[in-house]
Design a protein around this motif. Sequence first.
Motif, PDB file in Angstrom:
ATOM      1  N   ARG A 102      -4.651 -11.546   9.272  1.00  0.00           N
ATOM      2  CA  ARG A 102      -3.403 -12.011   8.649  1.00  0.00           C
ATOM      3  C   ARG A 102      -3.632 -13.371   8.000  1.00  0.00           C
ATOM      4  NH1 ARG A 102      -1.380  -8.380   7.027  1.00  0.00           N
ATOM      5  NH2 ARG A 102      -3.516  -7.680   7.330  1.00  0.00           N
ATOM      6  N   GLU A 103      -4.520 -14.123   8.640  1.00  0.00           N
ATOM      7  CA  GLU A 103      -4.757 -15.494   8.185  1.00  0.00           C
ATOM      8  C   GLU A 103      -6.057 -15.599   7.387  1.00  0.00           C
ATOM      9  OE1 GLU A 103      -4.647 -19.869  10.453  1.00  0.00           O
ATOM     10  OE2 GLU A 103      -4.877 -18.005  11.556  1.00  0.00           O
ATOM     11  N   HIS A 104      -6.992 -14.691   7.637  1.00  0.00           N
ATOM     12  CA  HIS A 104      -8.331 -14.817   7.071  1.00  0.00           C
ATOM     13  C   HIS A 104      -8.665 -13.658   6.144  1.00  0.00           C
ATOM     14  CE1 HIS A 104      -8.994 -18.095   9.884  1.00  0.00           C
ATOM     15  NE2 HIS A 104      -8.595 -17.303  10.876  1.00  0.00           N
ATOM     16  N   ASP A 105      -8.589 -13.866   4.835  1.00  0.00           N
ATOM     17  CA  ASP A 105      -8.831 -12.790   3.868  1.00  0.00           C
ATOM     18  C   ASP A 105     -10.222 -12.175   4.021  1.00  0.00           C
ATOM     19  OD1 ASP A 105      -6.372 -13.279   2.956  1.00  0.00           O
ATOM     20  OD2 ASP A 105      -6.972 -14.223   1.079  1.00  0.00           O
ATOM     21  N   GLU A 106     -11.158 -13.002   4.429  1.00  0.00           N
ATOM     22  CA  GLU A 106     -12.530 -12.536   4.576  1.00  0.00           C
ATOM     23  C   GLU A 106     -12.594 -11.360   5.561  1.00  0.00           C
ATOM     24  OE1 GLU A 106     -14.932 -15.796   5.686  1.00  0.00           O
ATOM     25  OE2 GLU A 106     -16.722 -14.544   6.017  1.00  0.00           O
ATOM     26  N   LEU A 107     -11.857 -11.490   6.665  1.00  0.00           N
ATOM     27  CA  LEU A 107     -11.853 -10.418   7.670  1.00  0.00           C
ATOM     28  C   LEU A 107     -11.202  -9.165   7.116  1.00  0.00           C
ATOM     29  CD1 LEU A 107     -11.040 -11.826  11.207  1.00  0.00           C
ATOM     30  CD2 LEU A 107     -13.010 -10.470  10.484  1.00  0.00           C
ATOM     31  N   ARG A 108     -10.170  -9.339   6.310  1.00  0.00           N
ATOM     32  CA  ARG A 108      -9.487  -8.212   5.713  1.00  0.00           C
ATOM     33  C   ARG A 108     -10.479  -7.360   4.920  1.00  0.00           C
ATOM     34  NH1 ARG A 108      -3.707  -9.953   3.372  1.00  0.00           N
ATOM     35  NH2 ARG A 108      -4.259 -11.633   4.814  1.00  0.00           N
ATOM     36  N   GLU A 109     -11.332  -8.044   4.170  1.00  0.00           N
ATOM     37  CA  GLU A 109     -12.327  -7.317   3.382  1.00  0.00           C
ATOM     38  C   GLU A 109     -13.346  -6.592   4.258  1.00  0.00           C
ATOM     39  OE1 GLU A 109     -13.829 -10.303   0.660  1.00  0.00           O
ATOM     40  OE2 GLU A 109     -11.710 -10.676   0.126  1.00  0.00           O
ATOM     41  N   ARG A 110     -13.779  -7.274   5.308  1.00  0.00           N
ATOM     42  CA  ARG A 110     -14.747  -6.615   6.200  1.00  0.00           C
ATOM     43  C   ARG A 110     -14.136  -5.364   6.835  1.00  0.00           C
ATOM     44  NH1 ARG A 110     -17.132 -11.502   9.844  1.00  0.00           N
ATOM     45  NH2 ARG A 110     -17.388 -13.040   8.176  1.00  0.00           N
ATOM     46  N   LEU A 111     -12.861  -5.443   7.196  1.00  0.00           N
ATOM     47  CA  LEU A 111     -12.188  -4.275   7.791  1.00  0.00           C
ATOM     48  C   LEU A 111     -12.132  -3.120   6.790  1.00  0.00           C
ATOM     49  CD1 LEU A 111      -9.315  -6.121   9.685  1.00  0.00           C
ATOM     50  CD2 LEU A 111     -10.912  -4.505  10.754  1.00  0.00           C
ATOM     51  N   VAL A 112     -11.855  -3.450   5.533  1.00  0.00           N
ATOM     52  CA  VAL A 112     -11.786  -2.405   4.514  1.00  0.00           C
ATOM     53  C   VAL A 112     -13.152  -1.761   4.293  1.00  0.00           C
ATOM     54  CG1 VAL A 112     -11.355  -1.970   2.060  1.00  0.00           C
ATOM     55  CG2 VAL A 112      -9.756  -3.375   3.375  1.00  0.00           C
ATOM     56  N   GLU A 113     -14.173  -2.590   4.253  1.00  0.00           N
ATOM     57  CA  GLU A 113     -15.539  -2.060   4.099  1.00  0.00           C
ATOM     58  C   GLU A 113     -15.912  -1.121   5.238  1.00  0.00           C
ATOM     59  OE1 GLU A 113     -18.555  -5.125   3.713  1.00  0.00           O
ATOM     60  OE2 GLU A 113     -17.262  -6.043   2.158  1.00  0.00           O
ATOM     61  N   TYR A 114     -15.583  -1.549   6.468  1.00  0.00           N
ATOM     62  CA  TYR A 114     -15.876  -0.703   7.620  1.00  0.00           C
ATOM     63  C   TYR A 114     -15.228   0.671   7.443  1.00  0.00           C
ATOM     64  CZ  TYR A 114     -15.124   1.460  12.126  1.00  0.00           C
ATOM     65  OH  TYR A 114     -15.048   2.376  13.137  1.00  0.00           O
ATOM     66  N   HIS A 115     -13.975   0.668   6.998  1.00  0.00           N
ATOM     67  CA  HIS A 115     -13.233   1.915   6.866  1.00  0.00           C
ATOM     68  C   HIS A 115     -13.838   2.821   5.798  1.00  0.00           C
ATOM     69  CE1 HIS A 115      -9.682   4.534   6.051  1.00  0.00           C
ATOM     70  NE2 HIS A 115      -9.670   4.509   7.360  1.00  0.00           N
ATOM     71  N   GLU A 116     -14.299   2.215   4.719  1.00  0.00           N
ATOM     72  CA  GLU A 116     -14.907   3.025   3.661  1.00  0.00           C
ATOM     73  C   GLU A 116     -16.148   3.755   4.177  1.00  0.00           C
ATOM     74  OE1 GLU A 116     -15.164   0.180   0.557  1.00  0.00           O
ATOM     75  OE2 GLU A 116     -13.057   0.484  -0.013  1.00  0.00           O
ATOM     76  N   GLY A 117     -16.850   3.119   5.074  1.00  0.00           N
ATOM     77  CA  GLY A 117     -18.001   3.784   5.695  1.00  0.00           C
ATOM     78  C   GLY A 117     -17.572   5.042   6.443  1.00  0.00           C
TER      79      GLY A 117
END
Lengths: 183, 183, 183, 183, 183, 183, 183, 183
Positions: A154-169
């Motif tokens: 919610r606070e850290h955009d960087e983590l948001r991107e990592r979560l999305v990448e994980y999901h794409e895998g």
Amino acid sequence: LRAEADAGVDPESTPDVGIIMGSDSDLEVMSGAHDALAELGFAEQTDFHDAPDARFTYETYVVSAHRTPELMYAYGETAAARGLDVVIAGAGGKSADLPNMTASIAYPIPVVGVPVQEKSVDSVIGMPTGAPIVAVDAGKSFNAALSAAQILSREHDELRERLVEYHEGLVGGVARDSRDLHD
Amino acid sequence: LRAEADAGVDPESTPDVGIIMGSDSDLEVMSGAHDALAELGFAEQTDFHDAPDARFTYETYVVSAHRTPELMYAYGETAAARGLDVVIAGAGGKSADLPNMTASIAYPIPVVGVPVQEKSVDSVIGMPTGAPIVAVDAGKSFNAALSAAQILSREHDELRERLVEYHEGLVGGVARDSRDLHD
Amino acid sequence: LRAEADAGVDPESTPDVGIIMGSDSDLEVMSGAHDALAELGFAEQTDFHDAPDARFTYETYVVSAHRTPELMYAYGETAAARGLDVVIAGAGGKSADLPNMTASIAYPIPVVGVPVQEKSVDSVIGMPTGAPIVAVDAGKSFNAALSAAQILSREHDELRERLVEYHEGLVGGVARDSRDLHD
Amino acid sequence: LRAEADAGVDPESTPDVGIIMGSDSDLEVMSGAHDALAELGFAEQTDFHDAPDARFTYETYVVSAHRTPELMYAYGETAAARGLDVVIAGAGGKSADLPNMTASIAYPIPVVGVPVQEKSVDSVIGMPTGAPIVAVDAGKSFNAALSAAQILSREHDELRERLVEYHEGLVGGVARDSRDLHD
Amino acid sequence: LRAEADAGVDPESTPDVGIIMGSDSDLEVMSGAHDALAELGFAEQTDFHDAPDARFTYETYVVSAHRTPELMYAYGETAAARGLDVVIAGAGGKSADLPNMTASIAYPIPVVGVPVQEKSVDSVIGMPTGAPIVAVDAGKSFNAALSAAQILSREHDELRERLVEYHEGLVGGVARDSRDLHD
Amino acid sequence: LRAEADAGVDPESTPDVGIIMGSDSDLEVMSGAHDALAELGFAEQTDFHDAPDARFTYETYVVSAHRTPELMYAYGETAAARGLDVVIAGAGGKSADLPNMTASIAYPIPVVGVPVQEKSVDSVIGMPTGAPIVAVDAGKSFNAALSAAQILSREHDELRERLVEYHEGLVGGVARDSRDLHD
Amino acid sequence: LRAEADAGVDPESTPDVGIIMGSDSDLEVMSGAHDALAELGFAEQTDFHDAPDARFTYETYVVSAHRTPELMYAYGETAAARGLDVVIAGAGGKSADLPNMTASIAYPIPVVGVPVQEKSVDSVIGMPTGAPIVAVDAGKSFNAALSAAQILSREHDELRERLVEYHEGLVGGVARDSRDLHD
Amino acid sequence: LRAEADAGVDPESTPDVGIIMGSDSDLEVMSGAHDALAELGFAEQTDFHDAPDARFTYETYVVSAHRTPELMYAYGETAAARGLDVVIAGAGGKSADLPNMTASIAYPIPVVGVPVQEKSVDSVIGMPTGAPIVAVDAGKSFNAALSAAQILSREHDELRERLVEYHEGLVGGVARDSRDLHD
């Protein structure tokens, strides 16, 4: 712990996620949280005063609600001062006192409870009105860590991107499984 | 919803918390979330383009996974673009598809699932590994809202203080009850 | 899938039964459906544009409600246009979203839900009023396929006869078991 | 029943759906099936030899597995000859013998079992491999009738359209509920 | 069976206890009944027309409620005419139709239902008011046979004595176990 | 009781069926046994030394396993000498000691256990191997009495006929219900 | 036992804790009680007339509620006269008659019930109002022995100290586990 | 509480039994403990420094594990110094933290846990090995008080007699109920 809480360490160098469990026999189930956090680029911090370089970090403690109630109390009470942002707490039996009590004492830090066994679900989830905790399914410490990362994201955009990448895998994996079925 | 998502509204004027449920018959249970958010000073935003003055806001929708799957899909997919930070989703029967599917589609926005009845607990909590959701106990939409506020409080100190104040009120209540017992 | 749906293929050369499951780890349980359909003379169709000679055919897909919600949506939405008459959908955990959501999206095509584990039964069966699904017992994908054939047999006398023949084989087996007991 | 079965009546003038239950005390729950079929334009046929004008019809019988096993046997055995295409069978206690036995005797006519109470679910659904039945959730006779119509709709396009129309009415209802919430 | 029922054999030379089960896979659990009856001096009668010398006898059949409903019906209907005094019926799944239907059809011959698995208990025991069956615990076919002998012992003093002797052997065993503990 | 046991009364004038329960609060449920026995022509015997004229009789006692263990012991031990042929024992809580202990002490007299509440079922039915009891469903004392009569009917043809007559009445009732449905 | 009860032995030389179980197959679970008592310095007394030197002692018996009801009765009735202060009673099946009946007969000596299996919990704990028993979790005979020692420690300061020492050992173990995790 | 603990009051004038519960809404269930203690001649002590004349006394507190964890901690830690001999602790939801945590903190004082609702049983009873608690059945605070008195009666013969007298009253009640049945 109280000494660490008083140390006034820069929040950037304290662990973001605290993982606690009541006994080292819960480690096998709880290590799913380690796997998920590693997958998302978190580093484990084993010495409070010596932070790893990684931007996001976590720590792990064995804290027993029944064998060491004082320690549990101290962990919860100092969690904010020690810079934690989310706590993941495992509960091994029918009495899920560790996540429940920690949720009450560390409040308002959010606590994600992990029932280590199926029979712990009711007790982890069953907090009274006014005493919040959130829970994942029995044994799903991996998902608890994803949820912890979602909260931090919610606070850290960087983590948001990592979560999305994980999901794409994951999506790619399903496509592969479906194709394999036809061969 | 898709129009709202494309509107590019300033995040400060979008709802922070989205509350959804599958049927207006779930409203009685889910209104606990309204109570808790009101207690913490959130305002309800009933028109997306006309934000209340309050710093923290929420919206409420009836979205049925089985009667209106397209609407549910649209809600989840636009949640981020519409500026939501947390979703609270109620599930009324044994098949908790609304919180579960929304958690998958709105990912990585955290979703707090509320089993409206006892028999919904297993289904809300039982997501597969890799597909995170967090859940509260059956009927405890009040706690779900507290948890949502805890999540937002990671970024907003003001909410952290409101949560602490709320809790101090509870402590006073217990002391009063104990005294009353002796009279 | 959408391309296949638009292809306007002759219904006689499209699969009659679609079998879907959320993960290839469900395949062991779901393969009972393959066994039953094979027993009744169905052929597997692995290429949508290249139908086998057999009169009745089926296809199999891995489609995850939580990891690939878009794919699930597309599968359900195109099922009718792709010529399917019945869908058999397996659900592997406590949250049976795949059969449930597919039943809603592919409606009015009948969906037979298969709880892969005992703990999936409640979630598969528990759809709200107005959103029909039918379910078989945990792990009984074999029976789900017999039920799918029963549904198709309303229109196809040939299948009715094959179902009766299959049953006569069972009766003979019971007689044999009873005789063996006396030896 | 056997006389009716031998009568050689034109299939167009026999009931399409047979609804049976073990006791008239199950009628309150089972009447949901009447409601759904009426909603879809089915007419009740109370005299086997005097069919209503409506294209689709149903009949209702009280048949007790334990008090009148001979009657249950006769009903199942003559179902095909009497022109039924689907049977909806309610089960009122923990021993769901009526749907189960009827599914075995009327085979290969598909039987949709309705557990009248929660405690009947396991018994209705729990048929052995090779003996197919499909079930809906406890008390959901309304959905059982929708499922029966879905089965018939494989052969009858007219029913397919009526099912779609019914569903569109539901979607409108959800939109209305959501709007009402904002007022 | 119907031929045997019509044969008018002298009751003294017909089996006293009939043991039936739905599948030979239930035999392992049901063989406890054989053990108990053997312990009490019963002989197995494998040919209806050739009774063993022993005063008390039993027979065993595989009869499937769902695969061979006609056979089950015939067994129950001829039980009295074939000279049986008690029937022990095993049920292997969640749908205990064999003991239940046999209890209804063979009535008023008492039927002792044996749930072969834990999950069969509810269905075996759950007969409606007016349709009596008695049940033992899951897997306890041994006790079912003792109960059958208790029932026969109302009329046959000889069996009463054998039951008492069997019990005295048990008491000695407990004393031995207690003594062994101290060594 | 011991005095009555020693009295050497003619078996024809002692009660055939003994009904016991742990508390008079169980009477409402257990009175179903009275209804069934009355339906079959049994008379209640309230004074051991003054038998009613009816051929078949029963008596009722309140005997608490936990509040009056000595009385329970005496009842079980004298049951045979007092001329009882079957005992029907109700159990009101989660610990079904009354039917269980009576089955052990009165052995080899058959005991039919009646779980007064749903939660008593497991305990009533769960006797160890070698210690037989038979049970009916929760609250079904009516069926327990029918079963007791079935047991007695092994020896008494008169009872067999009364049981058959009772059942014929039930069949007529089902036919009536089915006809009423069509009006 | 009755002879021992009449022997008038000095209370200091009688066993303080009696451990009973229904079968030697329960011994594996119940031996946890031996372990805990040994840990606290209790000695086993295998001959009632020959007390060990240790200040606190226990004895073990196999007593079956259903196979040897007389023995169970005698054990409970003589417990006080034989000098026992607490009884630990294991129950192996769904019918926990041994702890329950012993609690009633040995009253007012406190009985700690140990459900040997999960399915015994309800029956052990479910005594009616007015008939006290206390229970521990399934299989936790170790904790039952700690509880027995806590009860004795009300009167014996020496035991209080031993219990505290035992607990301090546990605390050290948790600290060690937590440290090991970091290596 | 800590002040009272330090006061060094004569043990004879401190409460013997402490009754605690998490909320005044548990009072209705927990008042059974008051009834039982009153029946046995205990007096309530509402002011720690002003003991009633009665030999045995108890006190009652509302202490919430989740709303007031500090208070719970203080109560448990000072229990011994404040002269308590047994604690009866009620737990109102699925998470029985109050009895469990108090058992750990007040150790080695024995704690009798009372599940206020059926769903609290598992959590109250489910403590890990090494952390003893004993429990009574859901809602049976009356029995918890009898058990507390049994524990105290190990040291106090006077209480033993009062318990026996109470029980004799019960026996008389059963005899009366049995007689009433015959009128």
